[in-house]
Enzyme design. Structure first.
Site, PDB file in Angstrom:
ATOM      1  N   GLY A 168       9.407  -3.280  -8.933  1.00 35.63           N
ATOM      2  CA  GLY A 168       9.022  -2.102  -8.172  1.00 35.63           C
ATOM      3  C   GLY A 168       8.637  -0.935  -9.055  1.00 35.63           C
ATOM      4  O   GLY A 168       8.496  -1.053 -10.269  1.00 35.63           O
ATOM      5  N   THR A 169       8.481   0.214  -8.423  1.00 35.41           N
ATOM      6  CA  THR A 169       8.105   1.441  -9.126  1.00 35.41           C
ATOM      7  C   THR A 169       8.858   2.623  -8.526  1.00 35.41           C
ATOM      8  O   THR A 169       8.861   2.808  -7.314  1.00 35.41           O
ATOM      9  CB  THR A 169       6.591   1.702  -9.005  1.00 35.41           C
ATOM     10  OG1 THR A 169       5.877   0.546  -9.433  1.00 35.41           O
ATOM     11  CG2 THR A 169       6.176   2.897  -9.853  1.00 35.41           C
ATOM     12  N   THR A 170       9.492   3.391  -9.391  1.00 36.24           N
ATOM     13  CA  THR A 170      10.221   4.592  -8.989  1.00 36.24           C
ATOM     14  C   THR A 170       9.778   5.736  -9.884  1.00 36.24           C
ATOM     15  O   THR A 170       9.652   5.547 -11.093  1.00 36.24           O
ATOM     16  CB  THR A 170      11.738   4.370  -9.153  1.00 36.24           C
ATOM     17  OG1 THR A 170      12.127   3.224  -8.410  1.00 36.24           O
ATOM     18  CG2 THR A 170      12.522   5.561  -8.664  1.00 36.24           C
ATOM     19  N   SER A 180       5.370  -4.284  -6.564  1.00 38.05           N
ATOM     20  CA  SER A 180       5.416  -2.970  -5.906  1.00 38.05           C
ATOM     21  C   SER A 180       4.523  -2.985  -4.676  1.00 38.05           C
ATOM     22  O   SER A 180       3.468  -3.613  -4.683  1.00 38.05           O
ATOM     23  CB  SER A 180       4.919  -1.871  -6.859  1.00 38.05           C
ATOM     24  OG  SER A 180       5.725  -1.774  -8.001  1.00 38.05           O
TER      25      SER A 180
END
Length: 200
Positions: free
Chosen positions: A10-12, A179
């Site tokens: 994912g991407t944060t 993501s």
């Protein structure tokens, strides 16, 4: 080690603005290239002035959130005053370090606002603690960080920071198969926090 890093899916992103902090993450939950859910929550308010965002295994993210939320609530009852953002981040750092032999598979950021102003801290699985103006975590971080770095300035407002965070995550989603499926945002200012969710 490399197996663990592959699980930082994912991407944060987190961005410190002049009037607050923005935390954002996409919603896809995947293990390798297996898509498990399109509605994973990776951004959480911890208090009305502090939030947490994370990339990694969702069960670990949820556990970290529950434990830190409970510990901060206990601290605030004992001290009879709000916990600072730095103290919340240090508490999480200690918790992660205590589990270093069986670490949580998650990269985490803690952001918020207190008497010292807006603050953003980044933590790895072992509890390393770094204060910064902006950050990107997870598989999509390499793509997202370039956009944030280009668009960031010390005078950025939370409104501009939210737009920049969304733009960076959208770009990461376009290039990272782990993501996707929407973006959750958490905007924290002196007036409290505001959550939002964007469907893609």
């Amino acid at each position: 080690m490399s197996d663990q890093l592959e699980l930082m899916t994912g991407t944060t992103v987190g961005i410190k603005a002049k009037d607050g902090v923005v935390l954002a993450a996409e919603k896809r939950v995947s293990y390798g290239f297996y898509l498990m859910s399109k509605s994973g929550k990776k951004v959480y308010p911890i208090t009305n002035r502090i939030g947490l965002a994370s990339s990694g295994i969702l069960a670990d993210i949820q556990t970290i959130t529950k434990v830190i939320r409970a510990n901060i609530a206990n601290m605030e009852i004992e001290m009879k005053r709000p916990v600072s953002v730095r103290a919340a981040a240090k508490l999480l750092s200690i918790m992660l370090f205590q589990n270093k032999y069986m670490p949580y598979i998650a990269e985490t950021m803690v952001g918020g606002i207190d008497e010292e102003g807006p603050k953003l801290f980044i933590l790895d699985s072992w509890g390393s603690l770094i204060e910064d103006d902006f950050a990107a975590l997870g598989n999509g971080a390499r793509t997202a960080i370039g956009l944030i770095e280009t668009g960031y300035s010390s005078s950025i407002t939370v409104k501009e920071a939210k737009e920049l965070a969304i733009k960076a995550i959208k770009e990461a989603i376009a290039r990272d198969p782990t993501s996707g499926d929407g973006i959750d945002t958490l905007v924290i200012t002196g007036n409290g926090y505001l959550e939002d969710s964007i469907k893609l």
